[in-house]
Design a protein around this motif. Structure first.
Motif, PDB file in Angstrom:
ATOM      1  N   ARG A  10       0.902  -1.368  -0.107  1.00  0.00           N
ATOM      2  CA  ARG A  10      -0.003  -0.040   0.038  1.00  0.00           C
ATOM      3  C   ARG A  10       0.985   1.261   0.066  1.00  0.00           C
ATOM      4  O   ARG A  10       0.706   2.079  -0.625  1.00  0.00           O
ATOM      5  N   LYS A  11       1.954   1.071   0.726  1.00  0.00           N
ATOM      6  CA  LYS A  11       3.136   2.310   0.664  1.00  0.00           C
ATOM      7  C   LYS A  11       3.443   2.767  -1.009  1.00  0.00           C
ATOM      8  O   LYS A  11       3.393   3.891  -1.149  1.00  0.00           O
ATOM      9  N   ALA A  12       3.623   1.713  -1.838  1.00  0.00           N
ATOM     10  CA  ALA A  12       4.147   1.990  -3.147  1.00  0.00           C
ATOM     11  C   ALA A  12       3.281   1.951  -4.067  1.00  0.00           C
ATOM     12  O   ALA A  12       3.384   2.441  -5.275  1.00  0.00           O
ATOM     13  N   VAL A  13       1.891   1.497  -3.915  1.00  0.00           N
ATOM     14  CA  VAL A  13       0.873   1.440  -4.876  1.00  0.00           C
ATOM     15  C   VAL A  13      -0.433   2.097  -4.147  1.00  0.00           C
ATOM     16  O   VAL A  13      -0.438   2.308  -2.959  1.00  0.00           O
ATOM     17  N   CYS A  14      -1.335   2.296  -5.098  1.00  0.00           N
ATOM     18  CA  CYS A  14      -2.824   2.822  -4.309  1.00  0.00           C
ATOM     19  C   CYS A  14      -3.307   1.817  -3.570  1.00  0.00           C
ATOM     20  O   CYS A  14      -4.076   1.930  -2.636  1.00  0.00           O
ATOM     21  N   ALA A  15      -3.202   0.414  -4.235  1.00  0.00           N
ATOM     22  CA  ALA A  15      -4.018  -0.578  -3.452  1.00  0.00           C
ATOM     23  C   ALA A  15      -3.432  -2.016  -3.982  1.00  0.00           C
ATOM     24  O   ALA A  15      -3.085  -2.088  -5.021  1.00  0.00           O
ATOM     25  N   GLY A  16      -3.447  -3.081  -3.352  1.00  0.00           N
ATOM     26  CA  GLY A  16      -2.868  -4.315  -3.553  1.00  0.00           C
ATOM     27  C   GLY A  16      -3.854  -5.491  -2.970  1.00  0.00           C
ATOM     28  O   GLY A  16      -4.431  -5.266  -1.770  1.00  0.00           O
ATOM     29  N   TRP A  17      -4.296  -6.317  -3.727  1.00  0.00           N
ATOM     30  CA  TRP A  17      -5.128  -7.571  -3.152  1.00  0.00           C
ATOM     31  C   TRP A  17      -4.670  -8.950  -3.694  1.00  0.00           C
ATOM     32  O   TRP A  17      -3.748  -8.912  -4.668  1.00  0.00           O
ATOM     33  N   GLN A  18      -4.725 -10.102  -2.815  1.00  0.00           N
ATOM     34  CA  GLN A  18      -4.695 -11.198  -3.508  1.00  0.00           C
ATOM     35  C   GLN A  18      -5.904 -12.002  -3.380  1.00  0.00           C
ATOM     36  O   GLN A  18      -6.726 -12.059  -2.491  1.00  0.00           O
ATOM     37  N   ILE A  19      -6.327 -12.748  -4.624  1.00  0.00           N
ATOM     38  CA  ILE A  19      -7.451 -13.349  -4.490  1.00  0.00           C
ATOM     39  C   ILE A  19      -6.954 -14.857  -4.695  1.00  0.00           C
ATOM     40  O   ILE A  19      -6.058 -15.228  -5.976  1.00  0.00           O
ATOM     41  N   ASN A  79      -2.806 -11.972  -7.863  1.00  0.00           N
ATOM     42  CA  ASN A  79      -2.285 -10.672  -7.134  1.00  0.00           C
ATOM     43  C   ASN A  79      -2.771  -9.612  -7.962  1.00  0.00           C
ATOM     44  O   ASN A  79      -2.461  -9.702  -9.253  1.00  0.00           O
ATOM     45  N   VAL A  80      -3.555  -8.591  -7.474  1.00  0.00           N
ATOM     46  CA  VAL A  80      -3.981  -7.375  -8.233  1.00  0.00           C
ATOM     47  C   VAL A  80      -3.190  -6.304  -7.518  1.00  0.00           C
ATOM     48  O   VAL A  80      -3.423  -5.952  -6.184  1.00  0.00           O
ATOM     49  N   ARG A  81      -2.522  -5.384  -8.379  1.00  0.00           N
ATOM     50  CA  ARG A  81      -2.154  -4.033  -7.689  1.00  0.00           C
ATOM     51  C   ARG A  81      -2.289  -3.047  -8.475  1.00  0.00           C
ATOM     52  O   ARG A  81      -2.293  -2.933  -9.799  1.00  0.00           O
ATOM     53  N   LEU A  82      -3.129  -2.060  -8.212  1.00  0.00           N
ATOM     54  CA  LEU A  82      -3.482  -0.842  -8.685  1.00  0.00           C
ATOM     55  C   LEU A  82      -2.394   0.174  -8.303  1.00  0.00           C
ATOM     56  O   LEU A  82      -2.120   0.691  -7.032  1.00  0.00           O
TER      57      LEU A  82
END
Length: 153
Positions: A10-19, A79-82
Motif C-alpha cells: 500500500r505504501k508503493a501503490v494505491c491498493a493491492g489484493w490477493q485472490i 495478485n492485483v496491484r493498482l
C-alpha cells in the motif's frame, strides 16, 4: 476466496489484493465480480474494469482447462496491484508448466464461425486487451504477468 490487503504494498501503490482459490470450476466465476468490486471501489474506469474482468476470466479458464485436472486441481493466486498509471495482474498457479502465450496468433476473423477451429480466441483476446503480458515458470509455478495502463499514452 480471500481478501488479503498487503500493508507493505500500500505504501508503493494505491491498493493491492490477493485472490486465492483451489481451482474449483465454480469458484472462478466468483473472481469476476470480486475483481470488479475491488476496482470500482478505487474508482477505476468501467471500460478498464470490464477489460480486466475478461482478462482474468479467460486466463483462469485456460489454467483450469489446460493446466489442471479434476483429480489434481490447480492452486491459483491472482495478485492485483493498482498503481498510479497501471493495474498489474499476476496469475500464479502450481499446475504443470504451460505457457498460455505459446502459439497465440491473430485468428482469421473472416472465417465463418461454424468453420472456425475451437480455441485460440480467448488468449488472443487477452493479448489484445492487455498492454503488456509475459510468462515464466519458476519454482514449480506458472507466472503470468499482465499490465493494463489506466491512461493510454
Amino acid at each position: 476466496m480471500q481478501f488479503q490487503p498487503e500493508e507493505q504494498a500500500r505504501k508503493a501503490v494505491c491498493a493491492g489484493w490477493q485472490i486465492s482459490f483451489n481451482g474449483q470450476r465454480m469458484l472462478y466465476e466468483q473472481v469476476r465480480p470480486c475483481l470488479a468490486g475491488l476496482l470500482r471501489a478505487q474508482h477505476v474506469a468501467e471500460d478498464i474494469v470490464d477489460d480486466l474482468q475478461l482478462i482474468a476470466e479467460e486466463v483462469l479458464v485456460n489454467v483450469l482447462k489446460h493446466g489442471a485436472s479434476e483429480q489434481d486441481p490447480a492452486l491459483i493466486k491472482l495478485n492485483v496491484r493498482l498503481q498510479e498509471r497501471e493495474i498489474v495482474l499476476d496469475m500464479v498457479d502450481n499446475s504443470h508448466a504451460y505457457n498460455p502465450l505459446h502459439g497465440v496468433s491473430q485468428p482469421d476473423l473472416e472465417v465463418d464461425f461454424a468453420d472456425r477451429p475451437l480455441g485460440g480466441l480467448g488468449l488472443y483476446l487477452v493479448s489484445a486487451l492487455a498492454d503488456h503480458i509475459d510468462y515464466n515458470y519458476a519454482q514449480g509455478q506458472n507466472n503470468l504477468h499482465i499490465r493494463k495502463f489506466l491512461v493510454k499514452a
